[in-house]
Design a protein around this motif. Structure first.
Motif, short mmCIF file in Angstrom:
data_model
loop_
_atom_site.label_atom_id
_atom_site.label_comp_id
_atom_site.label_asym_id
_atom_site.label_seq_id
_atom_site.Cartn_x
_atom_site.Cartn_y
_atom_site.Cartn_z
N PHE A 1 0.78 -1.13 0.11
CA PHE A 1 -0.18 0.01 0.00
C PHE A 1 0.71 1.33 -0.10
O PHE A 1 0.43 2.45 -0.29
N ALA A 2 2.15 1.06 0.23
CA ALA A 2 3.02 2.33 0.13
C ALA A 2 4.33 1.88 -0.02
O ALA A 2 4.90 0.64 -0.08
N PHE A 3 5.27 2.80 -0.51
CA PHE A 3 6.57 2.54 -0.94
C PHE A 3 7.70 3.63 -0.82
O PHE A 3 7.04 4.85 -0.88
N GLY A 4 8.78 3.41 -0.55
CA GLY A 4 9.70 4.60 -0.68
C GLY A 4 10.11 4.96 -2.12
O GLY A 4 10.53 4.07 -2.71
N ASP A 5 9.80 6.23 -2.53
CA ASP A 5 10.06 6.37 -3.75
C ASP A 5 11.22 7.18 -4.29
O ASP A 5 12.27 6.95 -3.18
N THR A 6 11.72 7.56 -5.34
CA THR A 6 13.05 8.07 -5.52
C THR A 6 13.57 9.58 -4.70
O THR A 6 14.50 9.68 -4.69
N THR A 7 12.69 10.02 -3.92
CA THR A 7 12.91 11.12 -3.27
C THR A 7 13.05 10.65 -1.60
O THR A 7 13.06 11.52 -0.80
N PHE A 8 12.93 9.34 -1.37
CA PHE A 8 12.92 8.85 0.07
C PHE A 8 11.73 9.45 0.88
O PHE A 8 11.77 9.55 1.94
N THR A 9 10.73 9.44 -0.05
CA THR A 9 9.47 9.76 1.00
C THR A 9 8.51 8.81 0.66
O THR A 9 8.39 7.85 -0.29
N VAL A 10 7.49 8.59 1.61
CA VAL A 10 6.34 7.53 1.45
C VAL A 10 5.48 7.92 0.29
O VAL A 10 4.84 9.17 0.29
N ASN A 11 5.29 7.06 -0.71
CA ASN A 11 4.32 7.20 -1.83
C ASN A 11 3.25 6.21 -1.52
O ASN A 11 3.54 4.91 -1.57
N ARG A 12 1.97 6.65 -1.72
CA ARG A 12 1.00 5.77 -1.28
C ARG A 12 -0.14 5.82 -2.50
O ARG A 12 -0.66 6.80 -2.99
N PRO A 13 0.21 4.81 -3.57
CA PRO A 13 -0.79 4.66 -4.72
C PRO A 13 -2.16 4.73 -4.24
O PRO A 13 -2.52 4.28 -3.28
N GLU A 14 -3.08 4.87 -5.27
CA GLU A 14 -4.51 5.06 -5.25
C GLU A 14 -4.89 3.78 -4.83
O GLU A 14 -6.01 3.24 -3.96
N GLN A 15 -4.41 2.55 -5.15
CA GLN A 15 -4.91 1.12 -4.93
C GLN A 15 -3.45 0.43 -4.96
O GLN A 15 -2.35 0.73 -5.29
N PRO A 16 -3.63 -0.66 -3.73
CA PRO A 16 -2.41 -1.45 -3.65
C PRO A 16 -1.69 -2.08 -4.80
O PRO A 16 -2.22 -2.27 -5.77
N ILE A 17 -0.29 -2.32 -4.91
CA ILE A 17 0.12 -2.71 -6.01
C ILE A 17 0.55 -4.19 -5.56
O ILE A 17 1.21 -4.43 -4.47
N THR A 18 0.26 -5.07 -6.49
CA THR A 18 1.04 -6.33 -6.29
C THR A 18 2.10 -6.67 -6.78
O THR A 18 2.46 -6.86 -7.84
N LEU A 19 3.11 -7.41 -6.13
CA LEU A 19 4.33 -7.86 -6.49
C LEU A 19 4.21 -9.29 -6.63
O LEU A 19 3.68 -9.99 -5.70
N ILE A 20 4.65 -9.72 -7.58
CA ILE A 20 4.99 -11.09 -8.14
C ILE A 20 6.25 -11.71 -7.92
O ILE A 20 7.36 -11.12 -8.63
N VAL A 21 6.67 -12.75 -7.01
CA VAL A 21 7.75 -12.98 -6.47
C VAL A 21 8.16 -14.53 -6.87
O VAL A 21 7.43 -15.23 -6.49
N GLU A 22 9.31 -14.83 -7.75
CA GLU A 22 9.80 -15.89 -7.82
C GLU A 22 11.15 -16.13 -7.60
O GLU A 22 11.99 -15.36 -7.98
N LYS A 23 11.57 -17.38 -6.76
CA LYS A 23 13.13 -17.46 -6.38
C LYS A 23 13.63 -16.06 -5.82
O LYS A 23 14.69 -15.65 -6.06
N GLY A 24 12.80 -15.42 -5.15
CA GLY A 24 13.17 -14.32 -4.28
C GLY A 24 13.34 -13.09 -5.05
O GLY A 24 13.92 -12.27 -4.45
N GLN A 25 12.92 -12.94 -6.21
CA GLN A 25 12.97 -11.89 -7.04
C GLN A 25 11.68 -11.03 -7.59
O GLN A 25 10.72 -12.10 -8.05
N VAL A 26 11.36 -10.12 -7.53
CA VAL A 26 10.17 -9.38 -8.22
C VAL A 26 10.09 -9.48 -9.74
O VAL A 26 11.13 -8.92 -10.24
N ILE A 27 9.24 -10.24 -10.26
CA ILE A 27 9.62 -10.43 -11.60
C ILE A 27 8.30 -9.80 -12.54
O ILE A 27 8.37 -9.47 -13.53
N ASP A 28 7.32 -9.43 -11.59
CA ASP A 28 6.19 -8.76 -12.19
C ASP A 28 5.40 -7.94 -11.20
O ASP A 28 5.46 -8.16 -10.02
#
Length: 355
Positions: A226-253
């Motif tokens: 629901f939030a992430f650190g953006d390129t300015t080191f501030t908390v960025n809250r998108p309008e809807q959550p972003i889903t991370l797809i993880v395989e073998k320890g890496q975000v692939i999509d």
């Protein structure tokens, strides 16, 4: 009567609002508990407070420390010379206290202040990037300084024991699951208990237990943030959550990503080749939640819930395929979290740790 102070860090034409005296008194009580319970500071030891007055929170914390440390030496970073500041700090002895109240981050040439002070055995409290807090965020920050020793030490050490003995874990992310299928690294604590630690102090506010997978490849599944650190080191809250797809320890999509988050991932891939999921952070600070946020990522990292780091950089744990100092990115992302399980035991639900 409160006299407005010009805030050069934002708008030089606009007077800076001063936080109410009652709020400063609350801050002083929290800081008094930190000094007594966490730092065990006494009048037998010296204290130096280096501060600025560029934002309301810096002004309030300086006033609060004056109430708690009447015998301390207070130095205005914007008035005194770097030579005087350094000479005053250098005069301190082991177990003395240094407090750094910073609207941004103090720079004294190439001098890495907190690291050098730790090397000399000093106790250090650092409050950086205070100017990033605005409005109600100032009140959340002051609330976050409350030091409940029983909660932080009791729950923190209980979480460490669970983490260290677990053969795996799952983060339930509202319909998505991120699975840690192997053992986790021995957990590290940031709970204001320095009795077994080399360094006393660090960046405040506190409240975190963190680990990561021993084998990064053992992490897979999906997680919604629901939030992430953006390129300015501030908390960025998108309008809807972003889903991370993880395989073998890496975000692939990703699903429902934003241009800002796409840029974060692109920057990581440009420097680190792939996007590793590293830190598994269990934030404990009840002053911050999904709904009570602050803009500064280093402060919000203590939010009561789960955060992860993306990127190869993580100085706390060595990995055979990542050379020390090789990774350039450590980006915090904050998970929508329904529950956390270590093995088959639920340790987080309904927005709280339950160990």
């Amino acid at each position: 009567m409160n006299i407005p102070i010009v805030n050069p860090a934002t708008n030089p034409e606009k007077p800076m609002e001063i936080l109410p005296a009652a709020t400063v008194a609350i801050a002083a009580q929290h800081l008094r508990d930190i000094l007594q319970l966490a730092f065990e500071h006494t009048v037998q030891h010296q204290a130096v407070v280096v501060y600025d007055q560029r934002c309301p929170l810096a002004v309030a914390l300086t006033s609060a420390y004056r109430a708690c440390l009447p015998n301390a030496r207070f130095i205005d970073f914007d008035v005194e010379t770097p030579e005087l500041i350094l000479s005053t700090l250098n005069a301190l002895q082991a177990s003395d206290l240094a407090v750094l109240i910073q609207s941004t981050n103090f720079r004294l040439e190439a001098y890495r202040l907190r690291v050098e002070l730790f090397k000399r055995g000093l106790k250090v409290i650092e409050h950086p990037h205070l100017a990033r807090m605005e409005g109600d965020e100032n009140l959340y920050y002051i609330e976050s300084l409350a030091y409940d020793a029983n909660y932080y030490r009791g729950t923190g050490n209980a979480l460490k024991q669970k983490i260290d003995s677990a053969s795996g874990g799952v983060v339930d992310s509202d319909g998505a699951e991120l699975i840690f299928s192997g053992r986790l690294e021995p957990a590290k604590l940031n709970v204001g208990d320095y009795r077994q630690m080399n360094n006393v102090g660090g960046q405040f506010p506190i409240g975190e237990v963190f680990t990561e997978s021993v084998a990064l490849e053992d992490v897979y599944g999906q997680i919604r943030i629901f939030a992430f650190g953006d390129t300015t080191f501030t908390v960025n809250r998108p309008e809807q959550p972003i889903t991370l797809i993880v395989e073998k320890g890496q975000v692939i999509d990703t699903i429902n990503s934003t241009p800002e988050f796409d840029q974060v991932l692109a920057n990581i891939r440009a420097d680190d080749s792939v996007v590793w999921v590293r830190e598994l952070g269990f934030g404990m600070n009840k002053a911050f939640s999904k709904d009570k946020t602050v803009r500064d990522i280093g402060t919000y990292e203590r939010m009561c819930g789960v955060h992860l780091s993306l990127g190869a950089k993580h100085g706390s744990y060595a990995k055979p395929h990542i050379k020390r100092g090789e990774g350039r990115h450590h980006v915090d992302v904050f998970a929508v979290t329904e529950a956390v399980k270590l093995d088959d035991e639920v340790v987080y639900k309904n927005g709280a740790w339950v160990v």
